[in-house]
Design a protein around this motif. Structure first.
Motif, short mmCIF file in Angstrom:
data_model
loop_
_atom_site.label_atom_id
_atom_site.label_comp_id
_atom_site.label_asym_id
_atom_site.label_seq_id
_atom_site.Cartn_x
_atom_site.Cartn_y
_atom_site.Cartn_z
N VAL A 54 0.87 -1.17 0.00
CA VAL A 54 0.00 0.00 0.00
C VAL A 54 0.91 1.22 0.00
O VAL A 54 1.63 1.47 0.97
CB VAL A 54 -0.93 0.02 1.23
N ASN A 55 0.90 1.95 -1.11
CA ASN A 55 1.73 3.15 -1.23
C ASN A 55 0.94 4.34 -0.71
O ASN A 55 -0.04 4.76 -1.33
CB ASN A 55 2.14 3.36 -2.68
N THR A 56 1.38 4.89 0.42
CA THR A 56 0.65 5.99 1.06
C THR A 56 1.30 7.35 0.85
O THR A 56 0.87 8.32 1.45
CB THR A 56 0.53 5.74 2.58
N VAL A 57 2.32 7.42 0.01
CA VAL A 57 2.99 8.71 -0.23
C VAL A 57 2.60 9.26 -1.59
O VAL A 57 2.27 8.53 -2.51
CB VAL A 57 4.53 8.59 -0.13
N SER A 58 2.65 10.58 -1.70
CA SER A 58 2.31 11.20 -2.98
C SER A 58 3.55 11.54 -3.80
O SER A 58 3.43 12.13 -4.87
CB SER A 58 1.47 12.45 -2.75
N ALA A 59 4.72 11.15 -3.32
CA ALA A 59 5.95 11.39 -4.07
C ALA A 59 6.03 10.44 -5.26
O ALA A 59 5.48 9.33 -5.24
CB ALA A 59 7.16 11.18 -3.16
N LYS A 60 6.72 10.87 -6.30
CA LYS A 60 6.94 10.01 -7.46
C LYS A 60 7.94 8.92 -7.06
O LYS A 60 8.98 9.21 -6.50
CB LYS A 60 7.47 10.82 -8.63
N ILE A 61 7.57 7.66 -7.31
CA ILE A 61 8.44 6.54 -7.00
C ILE A 61 8.68 5.73 -8.27
O ILE A 61 7.95 5.86 -9.24
CB ILE A 61 7.86 5.63 -5.90
N ASP A 62 9.70 4.89 -8.23
CA ASP A 62 9.95 3.97 -9.32
C ASP A 62 9.02 2.77 -9.15
O ASP A 62 9.32 1.83 -8.41
CB ASP A 62 11.42 3.53 -9.31
N LEU A 63 7.87 2.84 -9.79
CA LEU A 63 6.87 1.78 -9.63
C LEU A 63 7.42 0.41 -9.97
O LEU A 63 7.09 -0.58 -9.32
CB LEU A 63 5.66 2.06 -10.53
N ASN A 64 8.25 0.33 -10.98
CA ASN A 64 8.77 -0.97 -11.41
C ASN A 64 9.64 -1.59 -10.32
O ASN A 64 9.60 -2.81 -10.12
CB ASN A 64 9.52 -0.82 -12.72
N ALA A 65 10.39 -0.78 -9.60
CA ALA A 65 11.20 -1.30 -8.49
C ALA A 65 10.29 -1.86 -7.40
O ALA A 65 10.53 -2.95 -6.86
CB ALA A 65 12.09 -0.21 -7.93
N TYR A 66 9.22 -1.14 -7.09
CA TYR A 66 8.29 -1.61 -6.06
C TYR A 66 7.50 -2.83 -6.54
O TYR A 66 7.23 -3.74 -5.75
CB TYR A 66 7.36 -0.48 -5.61
N LEU A 67 7.12 -2.84 -7.80
CA LEU A 67 6.43 -4.02 -8.34
C LEU A 67 7.31 -5.26 -8.24
O LEU A 67 6.79 -6.36 -8.04
CB LEU A 67 5.99 -3.76 -9.78
N SER A 68 8.61 -5.10 -8.34
CA SER A 68 9.52 -6.24 -8.23
C SER A 68 9.50 -6.86 -6.83
O SER A 68 9.93 -7.99 -6.64
CB SER A 68 10.95 -5.85 -8.61
N LEU A 69 8.99 -6.12 -5.86
CA LEU A 69 8.91 -6.64 -4.49
C LEU A 69 7.70 -7.54 -4.28
O LEU A 69 7.61 -8.24 -3.27
CB LEU A 69 8.85 -5.47 -3.50
N LEU A 70 6.78 -7.54 -5.24
CA LEU A 70 5.56 -8.34 -5.11
C LEU A 70 5.79 -9.80 -5.48
O LEU A 70 6.52 -10.11 -6.42
CB LEU A 70 4.46 -7.77 -6.01
N ALA A 71 5.11 -10.66 -4.78
CA ALA A 71 5.09 -12.08 -5.11
C ALA A 71 4.15 -12.29 -6.30
O ALA A 71 3.48 -11.36 -6.74
CB ALA A 71 4.60 -12.88 -3.90
#
Length: 129
Positions: A54-71
């Motif tokens: 659950v991304n609760t921040v409004s800052a721009k993030i590297d979505l692909n990096a975070y998606l890589s953390l998902l099972a």
């Protein structure tokens, strides 16, 4: 509040934050683990680990990096919107059947359910319980 609610629901909670500055707060609020995303080893160590982010921040993030953390079949949900558009590489999603979703505040019924849940679990403020 997301940490406290997830903990009360019985989830294993990990806080991901850019630095370790909020580690003490995250653990005090109920997180089981805390990692700094400015450490490149974090993404290597946690790759494929989460069913839900659950991304609760409004800052721009590297979505692909975070998606890589998902099972496999994991979902990343944005509940805040950055000022700039976010970019997603489709292969970050389809290779592991991952999903990217968004959610805003619910209606009256959902809000009442959350208030009732918080009352049942004595979740009344950000500090302590």
């Amino acid at each position: 509040m997301a940490v406290k609610v997830a903990h009360a629901m019985g989830a294993k909670v990990t806080v991901l934050s850019q630095t370790v500055k909020k580690k003490e707060d995250g653990l005090r609020l109920g997180a089981d683990h805390y990692y700094a995303t400015n450490d490149p080893e974090t993404f290597k160590k946690l790759a494929g680990s989460f069913d839900l982010i659950v991304n609760t921040v409004s800052a721009k993030i590297d979505l692909n990096a975070y998606l890589s953390l998902l099972a496999v079949d994991g979902t990343l949900v944005n509940v805040r919107a950055p000022a700039e558009p976010l970019s997603v590489h489709v292969l970050s999603l389809i290779g592991q059947r991952r999903s990217f979703a968004g959610s805003m505040i619910g209606g009256i019924r959902e809000t009442q359910e959350m208030l009732d849940f918080c009352a049942e679990h004595s979740i009344t403020r950000l500090t302590g319980n």
